[in-house]
Scaffold this motif. Sequence first.
Motif, mmCIF file in Angstrom:
data_model
loop_
_atom_site.group_PDB
_atom_site.id
_atom_site.type_symbol
_atom_site.label_atom_id
_atom_site.label_comp_id
_atom_site.label_asym_id
_atom_site.label_seq_id
_atom_site.Cartn_x
_atom_site.Cartn_y
_atom_site.Cartn_z
ATOM 1 N N ILE A 264 -44.753 35.122 -9.327
ATOM 2 C CA ILE A 264 -45.862 34.717 -10.186
ATOM 3 C C ILE A 264 -47.146 34.632 -9.364
ATOM 4 O O ILE A 264 -48.232 34.984 -9.837
ATOM 5 C CB ILE A 264 -45.553 33.379 -10.873
ATOM 6 C CG1 ILE A 264 -44.449 33.564 -11.916
ATOM 7 C CG2 ILE A 264 -46.799 32.787 -11.527
ATOM 8 C CD1 ILE A 264 -43.946 32.280 -12.522
ATOM 9 N N GLY A 265 -47.020 34.188 -8.116
ATOM 10 C CA GLY A 265 -48.170 34.063 -7.239
ATOM 11 C C GLY A 265 -48.640 35.363 -6.630
ATOM 12 O O GLY A 265 -49.621 35.374 -5.891
ATOM 13 N N GLY A 266 -47.963 36.464 -6.913
ATOM 14 C CA GLY A 266 -48.409 37.766 -6.451
ATOM 15 C C GLY A 266 -47.603 38.371 -5.313
ATOM 16 O O GLY A 266 -47.903 39.486 -4.862
ATOM 17 N N MET A 267 -46.570 37.689 -4.841
ATOM 18 C CA MET A 267 -45.732 38.240 -3.790
ATOM 19 C C MET A 267 -44.870 39.359 -4.357
ATOM 20 O O MET A 267 -44.450 39.307 -5.516
ATOM 21 C CB MET A 267 -44.843 37.140 -3.198
ATOM 22 C CG MET A 267 -44.071 37.541 -1.947
ATOM 23 S SD MET A 267 -43.032 36.175 -1.319
ATOM 24 C CE MET A 267 -44.284 34.993 -0.785
ATOM 25 N N SER A 268 -44.625 40.380 -3.567
ATOM 26 C CA SER A 268 -43.779 41.480 -4.026
ATOM 27 C C SER A 268 -42.365 40.970 -4.283
ATOM 28 O O SER A 268 -41.931 39.974 -3.690
ATOM 29 C CB SER A 268 -43.733 42.596 -2.985
ATOM 30 O OG SER A 268 -43.023 42.175 -1.834
ATOM 31 N N GLN A 269 -41.647 41.651 -5.156
ATOM 32 C CA GLN A 269 -40.285 41.224 -5.478
ATOM 33 C C GLN A 269 -39.398 41.217 -4.242
ATOM 34 O O GLN A 269 -38.634 40.279 -4.028
ATOM 35 C CB GLN A 269 -39.687 42.127 -6.549
ATOM 36 C CG GLN A 269 -38.270 41.724 -6.950
ATOM 37 C CD GLN A 269 -37.723 42.559 -8.097
ATOM 38 O OE1 GLN A 269 -38.455 43.214 -8.807
ATOM 39 N NE2 GLN A 269 -36.412 42.529 -8.271
ATOM 40 N N SER A 270 -39.512 42.249 -3.419
ATOM 41 C CA SER A 270 -38.651 42.332 -2.233
ATOM 42 C C SER A 270 -38.939 41.195 -1.262
ATOM 43 O O SER A 270 -38.014 40.593 -0.709
ATOM 44 C CB SER A 270 -38.826 43.687 -1.541
ATOM 45 O OG SER A 270 -40.163 43.871 -1.123
ATOM 46 N N GLU A 271 -40.207 40.867 -1.063
ATOM 47 C CA GLU A 271 -40.560 39.785 -0.153
ATOM 48 C C GLU A 271 -40.158 38.438 -0.738
ATOM 49 O O GLU A 271 -39.671 37.556 -0.016
ATOM 50 C CB GLU A 271 -42.066 39.803 0.126
ATOM 51 C CG GLU A 271 -42.565 38.688 1.030
ATOM 52 C CD GLU A 271 -42.001 38.736 2.435
ATOM 53 O OE1 GLU A 271 -42.116 37.726 3.149
ATOM 54 O OE2 GLU A 271 -41.429 39.781 2.824
ATOM 55 N N ALA A 272 -40.331 38.265 -2.040
ATOM 56 C CA ALA A 272 -39.944 37.010 -2.682
ATOM 57 C C ALA A 272 -38.435 36.799 -2.593
ATOM 58 O O ALA A 272 -37.971 35.680 -2.331
ATOM 59 C CB ALA A 272 -40.398 37.005 -4.138
#
Length: 224
Positions: A106-114
Amino acid sequence: MIEVKGIFKSYGSLEVLRDVSTAINRREVVAIVGPSGAGKTTLLQIVGTLDRPDSGSVLYDGKDVFALGERDLARFRNRNIGFVFQFHQLLPEFSCRENVALPAMIGGMSQSEAMRRADELLDFMGLKERLLHTPSQLSGGERQRVAVARALVNKPEVILADEPSGSLDSVNRAELHSLFFRLRDEMGYTFVIVTHDETLAADTDRVIHISDGKIVSPETNIVI
């Protein structure tokens, strides 16, 4: 770190907070205690920007957060404040990994990094074998540790917890309390915890007593 200045809050004719002022320092574990209806949760919600005061201000590092518009305030909340509730509030259809990663995405982090960040936190919580489990497949203590991991995923400035151990048995309650202090000691997190748990309150760095919408002076400093 956080300054609360002259907060008043009413709901209709019910005055919940009356001229509340206090401060939270970095790396503190602070308990907010008081009888039911004293205003503890309302204060926590205002500090967490989930509710606005009628008057007064909340400053994070000198910045008045309620001067922000709603969109900027939501962004600030997502990036700087983590929440842990009495009942974990995990999404039942999502896995542990997905629940933890969601605020980061939600905060803008990529899915892979999240997802990578979620995996790291769940491993730290001792839940490496539970990444793909849904909340219904976990014990109460495990669900609350997932909730703590979710609160940490964006590396917030402060963790706000509302009766976080209220629904746990004594063993899981002790483990959760120990986790809070470990996170403070090893990672430098700040915690503000509304609690009725006298054992937890006695172990914190400081106790803020609220009665009838006001802070009872003086606040209690506890040597640990």
